[in-house]
Design a protein around this motif. Structure first.
Motif, PDB file in Angstrom:
ATOM      1  N   ALA A 102       0.480  -1.363   4.901  1.00 43.97           N
ATOM      2  CA  ALA A 102       0.557  -0.352   3.850  1.00 43.97           C
ATOM      3  C   ALA A 102       0.726  -0.985   2.477  1.00 43.97           C
ATOM      4  CB  ALA A 102       1.717   0.602   4.132  1.00 43.97           C
ATOM      5  N   GLY A 133       1.326   6.256  -8.506  1.00 49.41           N
ATOM      6  CA  GLY A 133       1.457   6.844  -7.176  1.00 49.41           C
ATOM      7  C   GLY A 133       1.478   5.803  -6.072  1.00 49.41           C
ATOM      8  N   GLY A 134       0.634   4.774  -6.206  1.00 52.60           N
ATOM      9  CA  GLY A 134       0.603   3.723  -5.195  1.00 52.60           C
ATOM     10  C   GLY A 134       1.921   2.986  -5.104  1.00 52.60           C
ATOM     11  N   GLY A 137       4.524   5.089  -3.469  1.00 55.02           N
ATOM     12  CA  GLY A 137       4.348   5.032  -2.019  1.00 55.02           C
ATOM     13  C   GLY A 137       4.950   3.774  -1.430  1.00 55.02           C
ATOM     14  N   ILE A 140       8.636   4.122  -1.206  1.00 53.67           N
ATOM     15  CA  ILE A 140       9.019   4.979  -0.082  1.00 53.67           C
ATOM     16  C   ILE A 140       9.016   4.186   1.216  1.00 53.67           C
ATOM     17  CG2 ILE A 140       8.361   6.983   1.298  1.00 53.67           C
ATOM     18  CD1 ILE A 140       7.208   8.226  -1.252  1.00 53.67           C
ATOM     19  N   TRP A 272       9.631   8.581   6.898  1.00 52.42           N
ATOM     20  CA  TRP A 272       9.497   8.151   5.508  1.00 52.42           C
ATOM     21  C   TRP A 272       8.386   7.113   5.355  1.00 52.42           C
ATOM     22  CZ3 TRP A 272      11.212  10.755   1.604  1.00 52.42           C
ATOM     23  CH2 TRP A 272      12.361  11.551   1.738  1.00 52.42           C
ATOM     24  N   SER A 273       8.286   6.210   6.328  1.00 51.27           N
ATOM     25  CA  SER A 273       7.226   5.196   6.272  1.00 51.27           C
ATOM     26  C   SER A 273       5.853   5.842   6.348  1.00 51.27           C
ATOM     27  CB  SER A 273       7.403   4.176   7.399  1.00 51.27           C
ATOM     28  OG  SER A 273       8.559   3.394   7.205  1.00 51.27           O
ATOM     29  N   LEU A 275       5.097   8.813   5.355  1.00 51.56           N
ATOM     30  CA  LEU A 275       4.855   9.469   4.075  1.00 51.56           C
ATOM     31  C   LEU A 275       4.412   8.451   3.030  1.00 51.56           C
ATOM     32  CD1 LEU A 275       4.975  11.883   2.135  1.00 51.56           C
ATOM     33  CD2 LEU A 275       7.422  11.402   1.807  1.00 51.56           C
ATOM     34  N   GLY A 276       5.120   7.322   2.943  1.00 53.13           N
ATOM     35  CA  GLY A 276       4.743   6.283   1.986  1.00 53.13           C
ATOM     36  C   GLY A 276       3.367   5.723   2.268  1.00 53.13           C
ATOM     37  N   VAL A 279       0.768   8.168   1.004  1.00 54.83           N
ATOM     38  CA  VAL A 279       0.636   8.122  -0.455  1.00 54.83           C
ATOM     39  C   VAL A 279      -0.174   6.897  -0.876  1.00 54.83           C
ATOM     40  CG1 VAL A 279       1.899   7.850  -2.624  1.00 54.83           C
ATOM     41  CG2 VAL A 279       2.753   9.417  -0.868  1.00 54.83           C
ATOM     42  N   ILE A 280       0.149   5.742  -0.278  1.00 54.14           N
ATOM     43  CA  ILE A 280      -0.589   4.514  -0.595  1.00 54.14           C
ATOM     44  C   ILE A 280      -2.054   4.660  -0.193  1.00 54.14           C
ATOM     45  CG2 ILE A 280      -0.868   2.077   0.018  1.00 54.14           C
ATOM     46  CD1 ILE A 280       2.188   1.943   0.283  1.00 54.14           C
ATOM     47  N   CYS A 283      -3.864   7.010  -2.758  1.00 53.12           N
ATOM     48  CA  CYS A 283      -4.011   6.375  -4.073  1.00 53.12           C
ATOM     49  C   CYS A 283      -4.913   5.146  -3.999  1.00 53.12           C
ATOM     50  CB  CYS A 283      -2.634   5.991  -4.623  1.00 53.12           C
ATOM     51  SG  CYS A 283      -1.578   7.398  -5.016  1.00 53.12           S
TER      52      CYS A 283
END
Length: 312
Positions: A102, A133-134, A137, A140, A272-273, A275-276, A279-280, A283
């Motif tokens: 990630a 945003g990246g 992420g 996160i 949480w991982s 979700l991050g 996001v990555i 982006c």
């Protein structure tokens, strides 16, 4: 789109997905052998066998040669990628494969930042939003202070910055080089850099290999085969479909890395991982798509590394 064009596009997408699976499996294998071999030995095997495979490939092909139009470009490019791989291999000894993947997937986002600082290229508000945003992420995924990953997260981040510089350089010079010749010099430069590191290591590499279990030696060879195959699949994919079509499918590697890490080590990302990573992924994919579109607008050929987001 005609039926043959659809078939070519589908084949290109399958090649990119295959490359993503190769890289995810390679990273998982690196984590597996990390308990037995040093980073220097893994790096040398990765690039030494890569150079050997490409030597045979080019020797058997009449369409490609070993002569480079710009040797200094090959050396600089190979050095950046070797540094990226060193950081990546060191990181995989200390953190889960999915979280590592990630963070390295930030490469297209970082490339936007470097292009602004290094080359003075204008950056739109959308691109800045994707950069922010990246990195959100990544925060996160890492969650500083949580003790889940710790300082090791800096290693794949360094790999992402080095790989972004590698991609920017390659996007400007690679169109003047044969991609198979460039792939050969990738292995040769990496092996040249890794050799003194290997010789300077405390353990004798020959004794280490002789004393290691056969499955560990086989895994070491598999790392080189998977890395070389992944890059070749990317090259072949770009011969079948536009990079803007192929690039988003490279992010299949996030899911492949999570699956491989779970199957090999029983490690699964938490909520949480995930979700991050999402996001990555969004982006990074958007940034890479914009980079490819910008190159197309400038009528510049797109090379394989512009859809290659990982330092493998």
């Amino acid at each position: 789109m005609s039926a043959p064009e659809k078939q070519h596009t589908l084949l290109g997408i399958l090649f990119v997905i295959g490359a993503a699976c190769c890289f995810a499996t390679m990273d998982t294998t690196i984590r597996y052998v990390g308990a037995y071999f040093s980073v220097a030995l893994v790096l040398w095997a990765r690039y030494g066998l890569h150079a050997a495979i490409m030597t045979v490939w080019i020797a058997l092909s009449r369409a490609h040669g070993f002569r480079s139009a710009n040797p200094m470009f090959q050396i600089a490019r190979g050095t950046l990628l070797a540094f990226s791989s060193t950081m990546a291999f060191a990181a995989l000894r200390r953190m889960p494969v999915a979280e590592f993947t990630a963070i390295t997937m930030l490469t297209p986002v970082v490339a936007t930042l470097i292009a602004r600082v290094w080359l003075g290229e204008p950056v739109s508000r959308l691109r800045w939003a994707l950069v922010v945003g990246g990195f959100v992420g990544a925060l996160i995924v890492v969650r500083p202070g949580s003790g889940i990953i710790g300082w090791a997260a800096l290693l794949p981040l360094a790999a992402a910055f080095s790989n972004a510089s590698f991609q920017i350089m390659t996007s400007r010079y690679a169109p003047h080089e044969n991609p198979f010749t460039t792939n050969f010099y990738t292995g040769l430069t990496g092996m040249t850099i890794a050799t003194p590191l290997l010789l300077a290591s405390v353990a004798d590499p020959i004794d280490t290999l002789l004393q290691a279990p056969a499955e560990q030696v086989g895994a070491l060879a598999a790392i080189a085969v998977l890395g070389t195959a992944g890059h070749l699949l990317l090259i072949m994919a770009l011969g079948k479909a536009p990079a803007s079509t192929l690039m988003p499918f490279q992010y299949v590697q996030l899911a492949a890395a999570a699956l491989a890490g779970y199957l090999a080590f029983g490690l699964a990302p938490d909520g949480w991982s995930w979700l991050g990573m999402a996001v990555i992924g969004v982006c990074g994919a958007a940034s890479a798509w914009l980079n490819v579109r910008a190159a197309a607008d400038r009528h510049r050929p797109v090379s394989a590394v512009q859809v290659d987001t990982v330092a493998d």
